[in-house]
Design a protein around this motif. Structure first.
Motif, short mmCIF file in Angstrom:
data_model
loop_
_atom_site.label_atom_id
_atom_site.label_comp_id
_atom_site.label_asym_id
_atom_site.label_seq_id
_atom_site.Cartn_x
_atom_site.Cartn_y
_atom_site.Cartn_z
N UNK A 98 98.17 -41.28 16.80
CA UNK A 98 99.58 -41.65 16.73
C UNK A 98 100.43 -40.39 16.61
N UNK A 99 101.52 -40.31 17.38
CA UNK A 99 102.39 -39.14 17.32
C UNK A 99 102.82 -38.86 15.88
N UNK A 100 102.74 -37.60 15.50
CA UNK A 100 103.11 -37.22 14.14
C UNK A 100 104.62 -37.36 13.95
N UNK A 101 105.06 -37.80 12.77
CA UNK A 101 106.50 -38.01 12.54
C UNK A 101 107.28 -36.70 12.59
N UNK A 102 108.60 -36.83 12.67
CA UNK A 102 109.46 -35.67 12.82
C UNK A 102 109.45 -34.77 11.60
N UNK A 103 109.29 -35.34 10.41
CA UNK A 103 109.34 -34.52 9.19
C UNK A 103 107.93 -34.10 8.75
N UNK A 104 107.22 -33.49 9.69
CA UNK A 104 105.93 -32.86 9.38
C UNK A 104 105.89 -31.48 10.01
N UNK A 105 105.07 -30.61 9.45
CA UNK A 105 104.91 -29.26 9.99
C UNK A 105 104.37 -29.31 11.41
N UNK A 106 103.52 -30.28 11.70
CA UNK A 106 102.85 -30.35 13.01
C UNK A 106 103.51 -31.36 13.95
N UNK A 107 104.79 -31.62 13.77
CA UNK A 107 105.48 -32.68 14.51
C UNK A 107 105.41 -32.49 16.03
#
Length: 794
Positions: A182-191
């Motif tokens: 699943x695509x990583x959310x916007x508020x992550x380092x690896x977004x």
């Protein structure tokens, strides 16, 4: 009883529609600003919490003493992970080595897409708890495998199952798809990570890493670890601090490397280091905007309190009659709180509408993808608490003040609010404009700081420069491509380099020269390039000369920048020797400082040398100014496809990359500007309401003055002077407070402005002009009113 309170409150709102509209509108705007800021703050505070192991994941980082100052970096030797597993394995659940982010070309049949990806060791998906849609988290064990984000899988394969299908990476190698996450959310380092590839494949694609000598002396990758249960991060940092020094020779260890762990909980909010000390990061903006949100909501509440108490004479008889017929003060307080909460509830409904409309614009400015969690119990619980607190704050003073009236004086007609009754209102108006003026000053200073850095000399000609990916086929035919592009008139010049003009991708230590302090460890940005780099970038040669094809000895020559010449201590650097990487080089030229890194910090001592195309990843071309950009890019792409078997041209304008260096500051500046405008708007609503009330209260006085010969100007000065005085007081209060906090903000930049008195004067003028425009409407309206109408009851 409650139903009766609400019914009376509703009737009072309808009875004074203009007053009600001001209250509800002002509160709604204030609540909308507070909610937007609250959503932004929540996004920042919840950064990286998507990962279930958030509290135990850390990044391995290093401090080193270079050029007389302690520098902090994320890069580690490629051997770091294996060393930590071997010697400190009991402290960790997982240790993962990773590459830097990089754009990759993915090809399936005739379809090609460019996606950002990283190389990871196999435990990364498990450590970062990726949410798998297809396949398993163990998908990186095979060196020739790849894991795709859901959006990438859909872009390439549509609705087909991608598992076990083959894709070609960078036209270099075929990889089997082993997982879709699943695509990583916007508020992550690896977004932005859309593809993950095995670390072993990175080592295969970069065989030079195995030949590094000493292997521990070079830093080229990232290291992430998950701590074992009940292990303290500070204790582990202490144990591993010498892991690099223990593997370096005495000479290579002169930088006094210190390895430490930086917890994931601090990656976003505490990411800045200065001279080896963590100095914060985004946390300062969380505090800043959190305080602004509270202030703006307070401004809206002040409007409610001011207008409610200003209308006290109109409500005095109502309170007197209620008390005469037996109402207790507590009941009257409840009545006014009912009115307050009804206004707040209506304002909150309007607030939700405003937030829903403004959120796309806010996201664009803030660089976020925030959404309202309509189905979240936390959101609605917070909203109810928000309504209760706002209603309590805005309604408490009016309820206590209005319920204190004495019925005997009110009903005898001897009730007067007193000469000091307006003092609290004046204090609140002053507070409103103090906040507004501070925001105006802050917005001006942020804008000046950004423009100051933008106007700083960059040391090269940005206009018409384009960065291109240095494809393997272009490397094989570099001279032919350069010659053909120049013959077609598409470019003026072309050069290859290890780092682009707007970044430093490589720095090196180990330099030695005559007179160097043996205890000094250095680290200079070191860029390998082709002969034409200086001509393409139009840098300025201060002393000596540029690289030239006419001199075969230039392969053992260095060009250095002015900062390097000063640092080395040579009065005349030309002809001086520098030892590096086991070889001796001669300095042939000194060029002006080129700003490749942050525009807010000094340019570091830098070294430039000729290199092999195999070690270069970047091409820079100078477009022909006699032709249109579109026409030139079309010609370049035609030549590109001719030599690369049809691959599309990937390019970035140097101007755009340079502008990207200001994104964070510009984002803060825009947000501050918008909040300042909204704060001023709310203050003006309150000022407009107060001016309206004062004009209404002094209707008869104005009528008498006009009968006695007073003109429009006299009446305007009478009603406006009081407000001007309050705004001037606000400016005097706001100035030292704003100066103090802005000085603390600016001090983090080495290249910064000095705050001049003109900034505070401009803010005061803006505030006074706004006051004039806001108050004048009501003042002139009152001055132009027919005095007969106001005096006929006398």
């Amino acid at each position: 009883m409650i139903k009766n309170y609400i019914k009376i409150a509703w009737r009072n709102l309808l009875k004074s529609k203009g007053y009600s509209a001001l209250n509800i509108g002002g509160l709604a705007v204030g609540m909308a600003v507070a909610m937007l800021i609250g959503l932004w703050v929540y996004s920042e505070l919840s950064f990286d919490k998507y990962h279930q192991n958030y509290n135990s994941i850390t990044q391995v980082m290093q401090h080193a003493n270079f050029n007389g100052e302690i520098k902090t970096q994320k890069a580690n030797p490629a051997l770091m992970a294996s060393e930590l597993r071997a010697k400190y394995g009991s402290d960790f659940k997982y240790v993962v080595q990773a590459s830097w982010t990089e754009d990759h070309l993915i090809t399936v049949d005739n379809k090609s897409v460019i996606k950002t990806g990283m190389y990871f060791e196999p435990d990364a998906p498990e450590m970062f708890t990726l949410e798998m849609i297809k396949g398993a988290r163990s998908g990186l064990k095979d060196p020739y495998s790849i894991m795709l984000s859901a959006s990438t899988a859909e872009a390439i394969f549509g609705n087909d199952n991608p598992i076990n299908k083959t894709i070609k990476l960078d036209r270099f190698v075929d990889l089997k798809v082993t997982g879709v996450y699943k695509d990583l959310p916007d508020n992550t380092t690896f977004k932005g990570i859309k593809i993950m590839m095995p670390w072993d494949l990175w080592l295969i694609r970069n065989p030079w890493v195995k030949d590094l000598n000493p292997a521990w002396g070079s830093n080229q990758s990232l290291t992430f670890v998950q701590l074992a249960d009940n292990v303290d991060v500070a204790n582990v940092s202490t144990r591993i601090k010498n892991v690099k020094l223990d593997n370096l020779g005495k000479e290579d260890g002169a930088a006094k490397w210190v390895v430490f762990l930086h917890p994931m909980s601090k990656w976003n909010l505490y990411s800045e280091f200065k001279n080896g000390v963590n100095t914060g990061g985004n946390i300062q903006y969380v505090w800043l905007f959190g305080i602004i949100g509270i202030f703006v909501l307070t401004l809206a509440c002040i409007n409610f309190m001011n207008l409610s108490t200003a209308r006290s004479e109109k409500r005095a008889k109502e309170v007197g009659i209620r008390k005469t017929v037996g109402s207790l003060r507590s009941q009257i307080i409840k009545q006014f709180f009912a009115e307050s909460y009804l206004v707040v509830l209506l304002a909150f409904i309007l607030c939700l509408v405003l937030v829903a409309l403004l959120l796309p614009v806010f996201n664009d400015v803030a660089g976020k993808k925030i959404e309202i969690a309509w189905t979240s119990p936390v959101f609605w619980t917070s909203s109810i608490a928000f309504i209760l607190v706002t209603g309590l704050v805005s309604g408490s003073y009016p309820a206590l003040y209005l319920s204190s009236f004495q019925p005997l004086k009110v009903l005898k007609g001897t009730f007067r609010v007193g000469k000091f009754a307006s003092v609290p209102r004046k204090v609140l108006v002053t507070l409103q404009f103090t906040v507004s003026v501070m925001l105006i000053i802050g917005t001006i200073v942020v804008y000046q700081q950004i423009q100051h850095a933008k106007n700083r000399p960059v040391g090269y000609m940005r206009q018409g420069l384009v960065n291109l990916n240095f494809e393997p086929e272009i490397k094989e035919h570099y001279e032919a491509v350069r010659s053909e592009l120049k013959k077609l008139g598409a470019i003026e010049e072309m050069a290859a380099s290890q780092s682009p003009l707007t970044q430093v991708w490589n720095s090196a230590g180990g330099y030695d020269w005559e007179g160097k302090d043996p205890n000094l460890s250095v680290d200079f940005p070191t860029n390998a390039m082709s002969y034409e780099f200086g001509k393409t970038a139009a840098w300025k040669v201060i002393k000596g000369r540029d690289f030239s094809r006419e001199f075969a000895t230039d392969s053992a020559g260095f060009v250095i920048n002015e900062s390097a010449a000063r640092f080395l201590g040579f009065k005349d650097a030309i002809g001086k020797k520098l030892k590096w990487d086991g070889k001796t080089y001669t300095i042939i030229g000194v060029v002006n400082d080129i700003m490749q890194e942050s525009p807010f910090y000094p340019v570091r001592p830098s070294v430039y040398h000729l290199g092999n195309y195999d070690n270069m990843t970047n091409l820079i071309v100078k477009l022909n100014p006699q032709k249109s950009v579109a026409q030139q890019l079309l010609l370049i792409e035609q030549v590109w496809k001719k030599y690369t078997s049809g691959i599309s041209l990937r390019y970035k304008f140097v101007d755009d990359q340079f502008e990207g260096k200001f994104k964070a500051e510009e984002r803060i500046g825009k947000l501050a500007l918008y909040f300042a405008v909204l704060a001023i708007f709310i203050s003006c609503l309150g000022l407009f309401g107060m001016a309206s009330f004062v004009a209404e209260q002094r209707t008869k006085e104005i009528g008498i003055r006009k009968v006695l010969g007073a003109g429009v100007g006299n009446v305007w000065r009478l009603l406006s002077s009081e407000f001007f005085a309050l705004v001037l007081i606000s400016c005097f209060i706001a100035t030292p407070i704003a100066w103090y906090y802005l000085q603390n903000w600016l001090i983090k930049y080495d290249y910064r402005i000095s705050i001049s008195w003109e900034v505070f004067a401009a803010a005061a003028i803006i505030a006074l002009v706004i006051t004039v425009l806001t108050v004048s409407f009501q003042a002139i309206k009152a001055a132009l009113a027919n005095p007969i109408k106001s005096l006929r009851s006398e």
